[in-house]
Design a protein around this motif. Structure first.
Motif, PDB file in Angstrom:
ATOM      1  N   ARG A 314       0.840  -1.201   0.000  1.00  0.00           N
ATOM      2  CA  ARG A 314       0.000   0.000   0.000  1.00  0.00           C
ATOM      3  C   ARG A 314       0.869   1.242   0.000  1.00  0.00           C
ATOM      4  O   ARG A 314       2.081   1.186   0.263  1.00  0.00           O
ATOM      5  CB  ARG A 314      -0.940   0.001   1.208  1.00  0.00           C
ATOM      6  CG  ARG A 314      -0.270   0.037   2.557  1.00  0.00           C
ATOM      7  CD  ARG A 314      -1.228  -0.338   3.673  1.00  0.00           C
ATOM      8  NE  ARG A 314      -0.662  -0.086   4.995  1.00  0.00           N
ATOM      9  CZ  ARG A 314      -0.942   0.967   5.744  1.00  0.00           C
ATOM     10  NH1 ARG A 314      -1.794   1.884   5.295  1.00  0.00           N
ATOM     11  NH2 ARG A 314      -0.394   1.131   6.927  1.00  0.00           N
ATOM     12  N   THR A 316       1.446   5.054   1.565  1.00  0.00           N
ATOM     13  CA  THR A 316       1.139   5.748   2.811  1.00  0.00           C
ATOM     14  C   THR A 316       1.874   7.081   2.868  1.00  0.00           C
ATOM     15  O   THR A 316       3.013   7.200   2.413  1.00  0.00           O
ATOM     16  CB  THR A 316       1.578   4.893   4.021  1.00  0.00           C
ATOM     17  OG1 THR A 316       1.078   3.576   3.869  1.00  0.00           O
ATOM     18  CG2 THR A 316       1.096   5.486   5.316  1.00  0.00           C
ATOM     19  N   GLU A 320       1.072   9.685   8.419  1.00  0.00           N
ATOM     20  CA  GLU A 320       0.261   8.601   8.972  1.00  0.00           C
ATOM     21  C   GLU A 320       1.136   7.551   9.637  1.00  0.00           C
ATOM     22  O   GLU A 320       0.723   6.902  10.593  1.00  0.00           O
ATOM     23  CB  GLU A 320      -0.558   7.939   7.856  1.00  0.00           C
ATOM     24  CG  GLU A 320      -1.557   8.860   7.179  1.00  0.00           C
ATOM     25  CD  GLU A 320      -2.276   8.145   6.050  1.00  0.00           C
ATOM     26  OE1 GLU A 320      -2.355   6.887   6.100  1.00  0.00           O
ATOM     27  OE2 GLU A 320      -2.737   8.821   5.120  1.00  0.00           O
ATOM     28  N   PHE A 322       4.083   4.218   9.072  1.00  0.00           N
ATOM     29  CA  PHE A 322       4.006   2.865   8.536  1.00  0.00           C
ATOM     30  C   PHE A 322       4.912   1.961   9.366  1.00  0.00           C
ATOM     31  O   PHE A 322       5.864   2.417  10.013  1.00  0.00           O
ATOM     32  CB  PHE A 322       4.432   2.827   7.060  1.00  0.00           C
ATOM     33  CG  PHE A 322       5.853   3.282   6.802  1.00  0.00           C
ATOM     34  CD1 PHE A 322       6.900   2.353   6.774  1.00  0.00           C
ATOM     35  CD2 PHE A 322       6.149   4.623   6.606  1.00  0.00           C
ATOM     36  CE1 PHE A 322       8.200   2.760   6.548  1.00  0.00           C
ATOM     37  CE2 PHE A 322       7.455   5.040   6.375  1.00  0.00           C
ATOM     38  CZ  PHE A 322       8.485   4.105   6.341  1.00  0.00           C
TER      39      PHE A 322
END
Length: 562
Positions: A314, A316, A320, A322
């Protein structure tokens, strides 16, 4: 090989296992590996092949391969033939069996081990002879793979670790002008799906031997199954083969999006950090990663029979955060903060809970002996990131678990009685979970539960991307890193202190005192490419300038002069 080396190999062939000169054996292998590196660097692949053939046919290479498989953790784990080389005579005879002529690889014994997500991972266990053959050919392949590897690949490589990968993440993401988006990549069943045809065509080693390993098949529940793709997890050479299949991605990304210092690189901010089959790729925008980088990676993997895992891959934003290699990487107010991930902390707690459950009726000392390596190992893994608050929280949680364990054992006793029996005061610390024992002199001593916060947070220096442990030119660099590593561990500091005292606190080159002001370097008396080890008898503390002078002039310190 020279007449002299042939004669020495012939004489070694008459010796028993315990009479072998391991220093000479290591030195012979290291010198051949250094020559393989040099030939690889200039692109002389015919020379590389000839040197690899010399190494895999040498007595020293075969002896070292047998030594590896009979001294590692799997030495008592048999393959389908149930054979174990546990006595010196069997080890000595095994050396003679590692020939190419008539060699046939036996099927692997398949076992399944549980994964964190509830699924299982299949491991293929080769026979000891097949393991030794893999170890032998790995001696010849490793110098080539290290010379050709991606600079920012860190998994299953000598002198590299997860700490290097995490530090590189910090380097490529920290700063006002760095990338803000990250592609979290994961390869679907990497070890199970690598194309056999691609490996045989591209890995620079004996192709016939490699083909036999790949097509050996496996035995499960008494049945033989063929292997049409993949390299088995459990084989000694498998991680290097997987790395070879994935190496080259960084070069392709740089060719398309620019390398370090390049104008295109400054615009796109594309950087790769890889540990085995887990990797991240940074980018200046989500669209760049989604529309250009991801399709390019997918095409690169497809030629090798691999594909990206859709559920784990994904894109990111760094704000946010990871998870990568058990750490959470997140940007907060222009600073990259790296902390132990929640998933990793939970896995640690689950393991500790299982120990408490297993040791419910055990002695306190036994429980402490079981817990200490787990707590210490987990804390050491996270010691290079911002883990202070997590360590404190873990210490508080551990206290609760020990208190519950102690109270459950004596439900009819008061809290005060339980505290006196299981907890004590050591130095300035109170409520220490410790058992009281008596030493040989009749005195009292404590065996206490270690705290995660006892492990001090230390800044980690990432290894240089081009550093090659098989290249003699990097000898002093790895000696310096060994000194730093020794300072960073309790056992290492004891080793440094012992060296300092044994040398009468003086440099062996100039004879002047070694102090914290002068500094010191760790030197190998017998260089590693000549078979020297990290054993204390082969190390010496020198002033930094004396160390540089010694290497520049080619001087030698007498082995064992301490």
């Amino acid at each position: 090989m020279s007449t002299q080396s042939t004669a020495s190999a012939a004489s070694a062939a008459q010796l028993g296992w315990h009479q072998l000169d391991w220093s000479r054996i290591h030195g012979t292998v290291r010198r051949l590996q250094a020559r393989i590196v040099k030939a690889t660097q200039v692109g002389d692949w015919r020379r590389v092949k000839a040197l690899q053939r010399a190494l895999t046919r040498s007595f020293s290479g075969k002896a070292l391969a047998v030594k590896r498989v009979t001294e590692n953790q799997g030495k008592h784990t048999p393959g389908v033939d149930r054979a174990i080389w546990s006595v010196p005579e069997a080890k000595r005879q095994a050396i003679e069996t590692l020939g190419r002529r008539g060699y046939r690889s036996l099927p692997l014994r398949r076992v399944h081990i549980p994964k964190a997500n509830g699924k299982t991972r299949a491991l293929g266990i080769p026979t000891l002879r097949d393991r030794a053959m893999q170890a032998l050919h790995l001696l010849a392949l490793s110098p080539v793979s290290e010379t050709c590897a991606d600079r920012n690949s860190y998994g299953f490589r000598p002198e590299r670790s997860t700490a290097d990968a995490i530090q590189q993440c910090h380097t490529v993401l920290s700063g006002r002008d760095k990338a803000q988006w990250v592609l979290e990549g994961d390869i679907k069943g990497c070890f199970d799906h690598i194309s056999h045809d691609w490996l045989v065509s591209n890995v620079p080693m004996d192709r016939e031997i490699l083909r036999k390993w790949l097509k050996a098949g496996y035995v499960e529940m008494g049945r033989l199954f063929p292997t049409e793709a993949g390299t088995p997890q459990g084989g000694i050479i498998s991680p290097t083969l997987a790395n070879w299949a994935l190496d080259g991605l960084e070069a392709e990304l740089e060719a398309r999006f620019g390398s370090k210092g390049n104008r295109r690189s400054g615009k796109n901010k594309v950087n790769l950090v890889r540990y085995a089959d887990d990797f991240i790729i940074t980018g200046s925008s989500k669209e760049l990663l989604e529309n250009e980088v991801k399709p390019m990676v997918a095409a690169f993997l497809a030629t090798r029979g691999l594909e990206l895992s859709q559920e784990k891959t994904r894109i990111t934003h760094v704000a946010e955060g990871f998870d990568f290699l058990g750490q959470t990487v997140r940007k907060f107010r222009m600073a990259i903060i790296i902390t132990p991930s929640k998933k990793n902390v939970q896995a640690f707690k689950t393991k500790v809970k299982s120990i408490f459950a297993e040791q419910r009726t055990a002695k306190q000392e036994t429980l402490i002996l079981k817990l200490n390596p787990v707590v210490r190992g987990w804390a050491n893994y996270h010691r290079t990131v911002n883990a202070s608050k997590t360590f404190a929280a873990i210490d508080a949680w551990l206290w609760q678990k020990t208190w519950q364990w102690a109270r459950r054992r004596h439900p009819n006793k008061s809290a005060g009685w339980t505290k006196v029996k299981y907890f004590g005061r050591i130095g300035a610390r109170n409520w220490v979970f410790a058992s009281r024992t008596t030493d040989s002199d009749g005195g009292r001593k404590f065996r206490s539960l270690v705290q995660a916060s006892d492990t001090k947070i230390r800044r980690y220096t990432k290894i240089k991307g081009e550093a090659n442990p098989f290249d003699p030119q990097w000898e002093t660099y790895f000696e310096d890193r060994l000194g730093l590593k020794m300072q960073g561990s309790v056992a290492g500091r004891r080793k440094l202190l012992n060296l300092w005292w044994r040398q009468d606190k003086r440099c062996e080159v100039c004879g002047e005192p070694i102090t914290t002001e002068t500094g010191w370097h760790v030197h190998h008396r017998v260089p590693r490419e000549q078979g020297g080890s990290d054993a204390q008898c082969n190390l010496a503390l020198l002033h930094p300038n004396c160390h540089r002078q010694l290497h520049a002039n080619g001087w030698k310190l007498e082995a064992g002069s301490l």
